[in-house]
Design a protein around this motif. Structure first.
Motif, PDB file in Angstrom:
ATOM      1  N   SER A 177    -114.527 -40.336 -38.715  1.00 34.30           N
ATOM      2  CA  SER A 177    -113.185 -40.631 -39.236  1.00 34.30           C
ATOM      3  C   SER A 177    -112.744 -39.549 -40.214  1.00 34.30           C
ATOM      4  O   SER A 177    -113.562 -38.770 -40.712  1.00 34.30           O
ATOM      5  N   ILE A 178    -111.469 -39.560 -40.483  1.00 32.62           N
ATOM      6  CA  ILE A 178    -110.889 -38.572 -41.407  1.00 32.62           C
ATOM      7  C   ILE A 178    -110.082 -39.325 -42.451  1.00 32.62           C
ATOM      8  O   ILE A 178    -109.416 -40.319 -42.140  1.00 32.62           O
ATOM      9  N   ARG A 179    -110.160 -38.855 -43.671  1.00 33.65           N
ATOM     10  CA  ARG A 179    -109.365 -39.437 -44.748  1.00 33.65           C
ATOM     11  C   ARG A 179    -108.597 -38.313 -45.446  1.00 33.65           C
ATOM     12  O   ARG A 179    -108.791 -37.136 -45.163  1.00 33.65           O
ATOM     13  N   LEU A 180    -107.734 -38.684 -46.361  1.00 33.74           N
ATOM     14  CA  LEU A 180    -107.044 -37.719 -47.205  1.00 33.74           C
ATOM     15  C   LEU A 180    -107.673 -37.751 -48.590  1.00 33.74           C
ATOM     16  O   LEU A 180    -107.813 -38.815 -49.193  1.00 33.74           O
ATOM     17  N   ALA A 181    -108.057 -36.579 -49.102  1.00 32.02           N
ATOM     18  CA  ALA A 181    -108.636 -36.454 -50.438  1.00 32.02           C
ATOM     19  C   ALA A 181    -107.607 -35.770 -51.332  1.00 32.02           C
ATOM     20  O   ALA A 181    -107.186 -34.640 -51.067  1.00 32.02           O
ATOM     21  N   ALA A 182    -107.204 -36.475 -52.371  1.00 30.39           N
ATOM     22  CA  ALA A 182    -106.154 -35.960 -53.257  1.00 30.39           C
ATOM     23  C   ALA A 182    -106.676 -34.857 -54.170  1.00 30.39           C
ATOM     24  O   ALA A 182    -107.802 -34.920 -54.664  1.00 30.39           O
ATOM     25  N   THR A 183    -105.853 -33.846 -54.394  1.00 30.00           N
ATOM     26  CA  THR A 183    -106.128 -32.841 -55.420  1.00 30.00           C
ATOM     27  C   THR A 183    -105.362 -33.271 -56.671  1.00 30.00           C
ATOM     28  O   THR A 183    -104.466 -34.110 -56.610  1.00 30.00           O
ATOM     29  N   ASN A 184    -105.719 -32.713 -57.806  1.00 33.97           N
ATOM     30  CA  ASN A 184    -105.038 -33.064 -59.049  1.00 33.97           C
ATOM     31  C   ASN A 184    -103.592 -32.601 -59.018  1.00 33.97           C
ATOM     32  O   ASN A 184    -103.311 -31.466 -58.628  1.00 33.97           O
ATOM     33  N   PRO A 185    -102.652 -33.457 -59.439  1.00 34.75           N
ATOM     34  CA  PRO A 185    -101.254 -33.023 -59.501  1.00 34.75           C
ATOM     35  C   PRO A 185    -101.039 -31.980 -60.589  1.00 34.75           C
ATOM     36  O   PRO A 185    -101.714 -31.999 -61.618  1.00 34.75           O
ATOM     37  N   VAL A 186    -100.103 -31.081 -60.349  1.00 31.87           N
ATOM     38  CA  VAL A 186     -99.794 -29.994 -61.276  1.00 31.87           C
ATOM     39  C   VAL A 186     -98.282 -29.857 -61.360  1.00 31.87           C
ATOM     40  O   VAL A 186     -97.583 -29.955 -60.351  1.00 31.87           O
ATOM     41  N   VAL A 187     -97.778 -29.636 -62.572  1.00 28.93           N
ATOM     42  CA  VAL A 187     -96.359 -29.358 -62.758  1.00 28.93           C
ATOM     43  C   VAL A 187     -96.181 -27.843 -62.765  1.00 28.93           C
ATOM     44  O   VAL A 187     -96.892 -27.131 -63.486  1.00 28.93           O
ATOM     45  N   VAL A 188     -95.258 -27.359 -61.963  1.00 30.95           N
ATOM     46  CA  VAL A 188     -94.929 -25.929 -61.911  1.00 30.95           C
ATOM     47  C   VAL A 188     -93.528 -25.784 -62.517  1.00 30.95           C
ATOM     48  O   VAL A 188     -92.565 -26.339 -61.999  1.00 30.95           O
ATOM     49  N   LEU A 189     -93.458 -25.039 -63.627  1.00 35.04           N
ATOM     50  CA  LEU A 189     -92.168 -24.747 -64.261  1.00 35.04           C
ATOM     51  C   LEU A 189     -91.815 -23.297 -63.991  1.00 35.04           C
ATOM     52  O   LEU A 189     -92.667 -22.413 -64.067  1.00 35.04           O
ATOM     53  N   THR A 190     -90.547 -23.063 -63.700  1.00 31.02           N
ATOM     54  CA  THR A 190     -90.041 -21.698 -63.512  1.00 31.02           C
ATOM     55  C   THR A 190     -88.871 -21.499 -64.440  1.00 31.02           C
ATOM     56  O   THR A 190     -87.896 -22.257 -64.386  1.00 31.02           O
ATOM     57  N   GLY A 191     -88.969 -20.483 -65.288  1.00 39.65           N
ATOM     58  CA  GLY A 191     -87.857 -20.106 -66.146  1.00 39.65           C
ATOM     59  C   GLY A 191     -87.274 -18.801 -65.668  1.00 39.65           C
ATOM     60  O   GLY A 191     -88.010 -17.843 -65.433  1.00 39.65           O
ATOM     61  N   GLU A 192     -85.964 -18.776 -65.476  1.00 35.26           N
ATOM     62  CA  GLU A 192     -85.274 -17.554 -65.063  1.00 35.26           C
ATOM     63  C   GLU A 192     -84.324 -17.130 -66.168  1.00 35.26           C
ATOM     64  O   GLU A 192     -83.487 -17.930 -66.599  1.00 35.26           O
ATOM     65  N   ARG A 193     -84.476 -15.890 -66.623  1.00 40.42           N
ATOM     66  CA  ARG A 193     -83.647 -15.400 -67.724  1.00 40.42           C
ATOM     67  C   ARG A 193     -82.184 -15.370 -67.316  1.00 40.42           C
ATOM     68  O   ARG A 193     -81.836 -14.924 -66.230  1.00 40.42           O
ATOM     69  N   GLN A 194     -81.319 -15.877 -68.193  1.00 46.24           N
ATOM     70  CA  GLN A 194     -79.881 -15.899 -67.899  1.00 46.24           C
ATOM     71  C   GLN A 194     -79.189 -14.723 -68.534  1.00 46.24           C
ATOM     72  O   GLN A 194     -79.608 -14.162 -69.485  1.00 46.24           O
TER      73      GLN A 194
END
Length: 194
Positions: A177-194
């Motif tokens: 059988s196959i299952r899904l193994a979760a990875t740790n969630p991560v927040v990705v922030l992107t700042g773009e200079r205005q």
């Protein structure tokens, strides 16, 4: 000969490579699903300088180098710095490694076009933003750091986008059988200079 207006070709071996393609310790590496978005947000190409601050294994910087960017990796741990050099050699790219603790280690470095902050987090942001890169990309596992990071980026004149990424990978179970193994969630922030 290609002009500067043409994009660099994708590396022959691909990008967002599996973690197994890099030496790293204790799974301390930007996972491939997160790395794909981070590298896309950094927009590496020939003629751009990318800083990889808190570089760990160097996977983000190495993939930027594979796409033609010049890369400068800042890492405080000497053993990790040696791992970055070995990984860069294994992928046949040049990554300049600066051993030192950010933000102090950033003094005197050439001006970056984009910066990835993988280690050091919020504490490193003021020194990074003082250099005025076009883009700053930051990964955070701790949710209590997200609002302060967004506030610092906005106060420095950056438009901020963010996403929380979580992946579940196929994993085998006994009996086929196959299952899904979760990875740790991560927040990705992107700042773009205005």
């Amino acid at each position: 000969m290609r002009s500067d207006n043409q994009p660099a070709a994708a590396p022959a071996g691909g990008w967002a490579l599996p973690e197994g393609r890099y030496a790293h310790r204790d799974s301390m590496i930007t996972k491939s699903e997160v790395r794909a978005l981070v590298v896309a947000r950094l927009r590496p190409r020939l003629g751009r300088l990318i800083w990889d601050v808190g570089a760990g294994s160097g996977s983000v910087g190495i993939e930027c180098a594979l796409l033609g960017a010049a890369v400068l990796a800042v890492e405080q741990d000497a053993a990790s710095a040696a791992t970055i050099r070995a990984n860069a050699t294994a992928h046949a790219v040049t990554v300049r490694v600066v051993v030192g603790r950010a933000p102090a280690a950033l003094a005197g470095l050439p001006e970056p076009d984009a910066v990835f902050v993988g280690g050091g987090g919020v504490d490193v942001l003021p020194a990074v933003m003082a250099r005025r890169p076009e883009r700053v990309v930051l990964t955070l596992a701790a949710l209590d750091r997200v609002a302060p990071a967004v506030g610092l980026l906005r106060a420095a004149g950056y438009a901020v986008e963010g996403s929380q990424l979580s992946a579940a990978r196929l994993a085998d179970l006994p009996g086929g059988s196959i299952r899904l193994a979760a990875t740790n969630p991560v927040v990705v922030l992107t700042g773009e200079r205005q």
